[in-house]
Design an enzyme around this catalytic site. Sequence first.
Site, mmCIF file in Angstrom:
data_model
loop_
_atom_site.group_PDB
_atom_site.id
_atom_site.type_symbol
_atom_site.label_atom_id
_atom_site.label_comp_id
_atom_site.label_asym_id
_atom_site.label_seq_id
_atom_site.Cartn_x
_atom_site.Cartn_y
_atom_site.Cartn_z
ATOM 1 C CD GLN A 22 -2.932 -1.057 2.324
ATOM 2 O OE1 GLN A 22 -2.587 -1.598 3.364
ATOM 3 N NE2 GLN A 22 -4.084 -0.434 2.194
ATOM 4 C CD GLU A 48 -7.752 -6.958 8.094
ATOM 5 O OE1 GLU A 48 -8.024 -7.028 6.880
ATOM 6 O OE2 GLU A 48 -8.036 -5.976 8.789
ATOM 7 N NE ARG A 94 0.109 -4.715 11.957
ATOM 8 C CZ ARG A 94 -1.020 -4.873 11.280
ATOM 9 N NH1 ARG A 94 -1.940 -3.923 11.279
ATOM 10 N NH2 ARG A 94 -1.251 -5.980 10.617
#
Length: 508
Positions: A40, A188, A98
């Site tokens: 990202q 996730e 993180r």
Amino acid sequence: MKISLILFCLGLVLTDAAVIKQNKRFPDDFFFGTGTSAYQIEGGWDADDKGDSIWDYMTHNMPEVITDHSNGDIAADSFNNYKRDVEMMRELGLDMYRFSLSWPRILPTGVPNYVSEAGITYYNNLIDEMLKYNIQPMITLYHWDLPQKLQEMGGFMNPLIADWFEDFARIAYERFGDRVKYWITFNEGYQICYEGYDYVSKAPRLNATGVGEYLCARNLLLAHARAYHAYNNDFRPTQGGICGYTISISSAQPLNDTEEDRLALELHTQAEWAIYTDPIFSKEGGFPKELSELVAEKSANQGFPRSRLPAFSEEEKEFIKGTSDFFGVNHYGGGYVSFSLYDLENSVVPSTQDDIQVGSYAPEDWPQAASFWLKRMPRSLYIVLKRIHERYDGNVPIIVTENGWSTHAGIEDEDRVAYYRAALEGALDAMDEGVNLLGYFAWSLLDNFEWMAGYSERFGLYEVDFEDPARTRTPRKSAFIYKQIIKTRVVDHGYEPHSYVMTIDEGH
Ligand SMILES: *[C@@H]1O[C@H](CO)[C@@H](O)[C@H](O)[C@H]1NC(C)=O
Ligand SMILES: *[C@@H]1O[C@H](CO)[C@@H](O)[C@H](O)[C@H]1NC(C)=O
């Protein structure tokens, strides 16, 4: 003069008491951070000898599946801007940051016969820059960018993913573990397995409905346990860090206070996240009972020779149980759930939705983010933290590894400010009621490539100008608010930044 000064001071005290709704503070050892992930933000998609990830492959070959037909080739260009990113962490006064490792940047073909030293150097530079300013790194080993070569060998459908992932994890522990003390294996499971393999809303868009997710979940949990045991047995004794696991939980509530809707909530919980966490955190181990029985029964009726959700052996159950030093939770939105809200007519058979037949809804009047799936439910983070606490051993240490709100471009982000204040008040309330919460990471440090939504939705405390080749970062209002919360350890609804000029406080 004196009297008016006293009144003035009294006024200030009264105002403070009124806007800090509760007399609750975050303890001094509570840690605050922000999160990002490699694909990202990094860009540098073909820098040096980096291999392709499934996101490189998908965005280059099927650009039409991304809202604005964009990709992460450059993204926020953190590959070149990492020093500015660390400067932003210092501006905010973060304790931790993180980020995730790009597996194909470190292992271009996915397997460790060849390690990219250029890839290792990039992460060493980032880690060393952070530590220079006493900001602790937390590394997510896998945040969705599998090497494309491993996908072509089946990815998470291939049980060998457990070998591949352990090999990659060991390289990361060996090369970074002298300085990195916080590890997360997977980010996730539901989004990796359901959205990527059962459905089409994440790479690799396998669309193997009713089958893909369950096989992936099983393989992912075994891969996670392998990486945990590798750390626990071979690295923790000398490196002394902790290793955990992160999943995403929505704040679902039963639509009506009936036994039926409470059962709907339990099945929804099992399908959304407990399938990924019961095997690790429950006393019995293995997949959740009701879901397992339901899928086994439906599979038999649908003519499958065995359950689409294959159970773990007793040995596997023991191998997975207890393999996380903390419960990492990402949380965004929520809604009400009920069997009565399920759209039976359009049910895809077989599918994970059809297995549980629970529908959900969020009231119109809840604030809506830029992301269609995100609405602000009252007290939602509180609900989620309490639910984890109640489901498992009450003392399980929890870390909120993501929490945030999307807007469109722009610096004035009142909605995000309101979201963070509400969430952090919920965290304080939960801690007050005995939830063992260690830390909190806002998502995200900066605007980034928001997966299928491209750059059309922004999650950053800092805005990124994606038109500017320098990818200039500018703090939003929420950045000043978050900084003030970190500094004072309280949520003060009356605090307004005097100006939008960001500086680095002494000691950061
Ligand atoms: C996914 O599969 C379902 C049937 O299981 C089909 O109806 C749907 O069109 C497929 N979606 C895509 C994007 O291929
Ligand atoms: C359940 O709750 C909804 C929304 O509050 C309400 O409209 C509906 O009448 C309730 N149903 C029952 C059976 O109580």
